[in-house]
Structures are given as C-alpha cells and as structure tokens.
Design a protein around this motif. Structure first.
Motif, PDB file in Angstrom:
ATOM      1  N   ILE A   1      38.291 -45.459  56.425  1.00  0.00           N
ATOM      2  CA  ILE A   1      36.930 -46.107  56.032  1.00  0.00           C
ATOM      3  C   ILE A   1      36.913 -47.592  55.622  1.00  0.00           C
ATOM      4  O   ILE A   1      36.237 -48.329  55.978  1.00  0.00           O
ATOM      5  CB  ILE A   1      36.576 -45.344  54.499  1.00  0.00           C
ATOM      6  CG1 ILE A   1      36.135 -43.963  54.815  1.00  0.00           C
ATOM      7  CG2 ILE A   1      35.357 -46.055  53.815  1.00  0.00           C
ATOM      8  CD1 ILE A   1      35.813 -42.811  53.591  1.00  0.00           C
ATOM      9  N   ALA A   2      38.125 -47.766  55.000  1.00  0.00           N
ATOM     10  CA  ALA A   2      38.263 -49.483  55.018  1.00  0.00           C
ATOM     11  C   ALA A   2      38.406 -50.278  55.994  1.00  0.00           C
ATOM     12  O   ALA A   2      37.720 -51.179  56.148  1.00  0.00           O
ATOM     13  CB  ALA A   2      39.554 -49.635  53.913  1.00  0.00           C
ATOM     14  N   ALA A   3      38.971 -49.495  57.032  1.00  0.00           N
ATOM     15  CA  ALA A   3      38.878 -50.317  58.415  1.00  0.00           C
ATOM     16  C   ALA A   3      37.500 -50.332  59.112  1.00  0.00           C
ATOM     17  O   ALA A   3      37.176 -51.287  59.958  1.00  0.00           O
ATOM     18  CB  ALA A   3      40.304 -49.812  59.484  1.00  0.00           C
ATOM     19  N   ASN A   4      36.864 -49.206  59.024  1.00  0.00           N
ATOM     20  CA  ASN A   4      35.845 -48.836  59.955  1.00  0.00           C
ATOM     21  C   ASN A   4      34.331 -48.654  59.466  1.00  0.00           C
ATOM     22  O   ASN A   4      33.493 -48.735  59.973  1.00  0.00           O
ATOM     23  CB  ASN A   4      35.994 -47.698  61.038  1.00  0.00           C
ATOM     24  CG  ASN A   4      37.440 -47.853  61.572  1.00  0.00           C
ATOM     25  OD1 ASN A   4      37.550 -48.720  62.471  1.00  0.00           O
ATOM     26  ND2 ASN A   4      38.101 -46.890  61.475  1.00  0.00           N
ATOM     27  N   GLY A   5      34.333 -48.641  58.145  1.00  0.00           N
ATOM     28  CA  GLY A   5      33.041 -48.503  57.265  1.00  0.00           C
ATOM     29  C   GLY A   5      33.087 -46.957  57.168  1.00  0.00           C
ATOM     30  O   GLY A   5      33.773 -46.037  57.609  1.00  0.00           O
ATOM     31  N   ILE A   6      31.910 -46.564  56.597  1.00  0.00           N
ATOM     32  CA  ILE A   6      31.767 -45.292  56.254  1.00  0.00           C
ATOM     33  C   ILE A   6      30.293 -44.692  56.818  1.00  0.00           C
ATOM     34  O   ILE A   6      29.354 -45.619  57.123  1.00  0.00           O
ATOM     35  CB  ILE A   6      31.617 -44.745  54.782  1.00  0.00           C
ATOM     36  CG1 ILE A   6      31.414 -43.309  54.663  1.00  0.00           C
ATOM     37  CG2 ILE A   6      30.199 -45.557  54.264  1.00  0.00           C
ATOM     38  CD1 ILE A   6      31.570 -42.852  53.122  1.00  0.00           C
ATOM     39  N   THR A   7      30.132 -43.732  57.625  1.00  0.00           N
ATOM     40  CA  THR A   7      29.104 -43.032  58.112  1.00  0.00           C
ATOM     41  C   THR A   7      28.248 -42.534  57.160  1.00  0.00           C
ATOM     42  O   THR A   7      28.655 -41.422  56.391  1.00  0.00           O
ATOM     43  CB  THR A   7      29.472 -42.145  59.428  1.00  0.00           C
ATOM     44  OG1 THR A   7      30.544 -42.778  60.213  1.00  0.00           O
ATOM     45  CG2 THR A   7      28.398 -41.571  60.039  1.00  0.00           C
ATOM     46  N   ILE A   8      26.862 -42.989  57.175  1.00  0.00           N
ATOM     47  CA  ILE A   8      26.032 -42.243  56.231  1.00  0.00           C
ATOM     48  C   ILE A   8      25.250 -41.252  57.226  1.00  0.00           C
ATOM     49  O   ILE A   8      24.612 -41.191  58.096  1.00  0.00           O
ATOM     50  CB  ILE A   8      24.852 -43.428  55.857  1.00  0.00           C
ATOM     51  CG1 ILE A   8      25.627 -44.218  55.006  1.00  0.00           C
ATOM     52  CG2 ILE A   8      23.807 -42.578  54.848  1.00  0.00           C
ATOM     53  CD1 ILE A   8      26.353 -44.047  53.697  1.00  0.00           C
ATOM     54  N   VAL A   9      25.421 -39.949  56.565  1.00  0.00           N
ATOM     55  CA  VAL A   9      24.457 -38.973  57.248  1.00  0.00           C
ATOM     56  C   VAL A   9      23.343 -38.331  56.292  1.00  0.00           C
ATOM     57  O   VAL A   9      23.643 -38.134  54.936  1.00  0.00           O
ATOM     58  CB  VAL A   9      25.805 -37.502  57.137  1.00  0.00           C
ATOM     59  CG1 VAL A   9      24.888 -36.367  57.709  1.00  0.00           C
ATOM     60  CG2 VAL A   9      26.921 -38.019  58.030  1.00  0.00           C
ATOM     61  N   ALA A  10      22.391 -38.412  56.824  1.00  0.00           N
ATOM     62  CA  ALA A  10      21.131 -37.948  56.147  1.00  0.00           C
ATOM     63  C   ALA A  10      21.023 -36.608  56.048  1.00  0.00           C
ATOM     64  O   ALA A  10      21.375 -35.640  57.003  1.00  0.00           O
ATOM     65  CB  ALA A  10      19.978 -38.424  56.712  1.00  0.00           C
ATOM     66  N   TYR A  11      20.613 -35.651  54.786  1.00  0.00           N
ATOM     67  CA  TYR A  11      20.563 -34.461  54.718  1.00  0.00           C
ATOM     68  C   TYR A  11      19.055 -34.042  54.980  1.00  0.00           C
ATOM     69  O   TYR A  11      18.154 -34.644  54.303  1.00  0.00           O
ATOM     70  CB  TYR A  11      20.765 -34.063  53.294  1.00  0.00           C
ATOM     71  CG  TYR A  11      20.533 -32.707  53.191  1.00  0.00           C
ATOM     72  CD1 TYR A  11      21.607 -31.691  53.763  1.00  0.00           C
ATOM     73  CD2 TYR A  11      19.473 -32.036  52.492  1.00  0.00           C
ATOM     74  CE1 TYR A  11      21.367 -30.426  53.139  1.00  0.00           C
ATOM     75  CE2 TYR A  11      19.545 -30.800  52.157  1.00  0.00           C
ATOM     76  CZ  TYR A  11      20.392 -30.098  52.489  1.00  0.00           C
ATOM     77  OH  TYR A  11      20.020 -28.830  52.151  1.00  0.00           O
ATOM     78  N   VAL A  12      18.927 -33.108  55.807  1.00  0.00           N
ATOM     79  CA  VAL A  12      17.337 -32.823  56.066  1.00  0.00           C
ATOM     80  C   VAL A  12      17.421 -31.240  55.670  1.00  0.00           C
ATOM     81  O   VAL A  12      18.102 -30.405  56.314  1.00  0.00           O
ATOM     82  CB  VAL A  12      17.024 -33.072  57.673  1.00  0.00           C
ATOM     83  CG1 VAL A  12      15.718 -32.324  57.912  1.00  0.00           C
ATOM     84  CG2 VAL A  12      17.247 -34.447  57.864  1.00  0.00           C
ATOM     85  N   GLU A  13      16.483 -31.000  55.108  1.00  0.00           N
ATOM     86  CA  GLU A  13      16.287 -29.581  54.835  1.00  0.00           C
ATOM     87  C   GLU A  13      15.480 -28.912  55.808  1.00  0.00           C
ATOM     88  O   GLU A  13      14.301 -29.413  56.481  1.00  0.00           O
ATOM     89  CB  GLU A  13      15.268 -29.240  53.293  1.00  0.00           C
ATOM     90  CG  GLU A  13      16.259 -29.292  52.259  1.00  0.00           C
ATOM     91  CD  GLU A  13      15.438 -28.868  51.007  1.00  0.00           C
ATOM     92  OE1 GLU A  13      14.992 -27.947  51.016  1.00  0.00           O
ATOM     93  OE2 GLU A  13      15.635 -29.714  49.905  1.00  0.00           O
TER      94      GLU A  13
END
Length: 56
Positions: free
Chosen positions: A43-55
C-alpha cells in the motif's frame, strides 16, 4: 532511592508440551504479522485501491 535495577524474577520452565505450543503460536503470529507487513508495504509503495460497494 537506589539507582540499581530491580533483580529479575525467577522463571519457571515450561513443560515440553507447553513450550511446543508457545513456539507454534509464536510461529503462527509471526507469519500473520509478516503478511500484514507485506500488505502495508505494498500500500505504501503503490497506493490503495478504492472499491465501491454496490447493493444488488
């Protein structure tokens, strides 16, 4: 007040089974922490992926 450190308390040795259990637990925890450290380094090297939650 004395400047000398307090003496270490006496230790009671573990029986073979308890010692083996403690070693196994330590190895398991070490493996878990290693995985967590790898994830955090990624995460520190590449960033974090944001995953959207869809109902559905």
């Amino acid at each position: 007040m004395s400047q000398q450190p307090a003496p270490a308390p006496a230790r009671q040795p573990l029986d073979e089974h308890a010692a083996a259990s403690a070693r196994a637990y330590a190895a398991d925890q070490r493996a878990r922490v290693d995985v967590l450290a790898s994830v955090l380094e990624d995460i520190a090297a590449n960033g974090i992926t944001i995953v959207a939650y869809v109902e559905a």
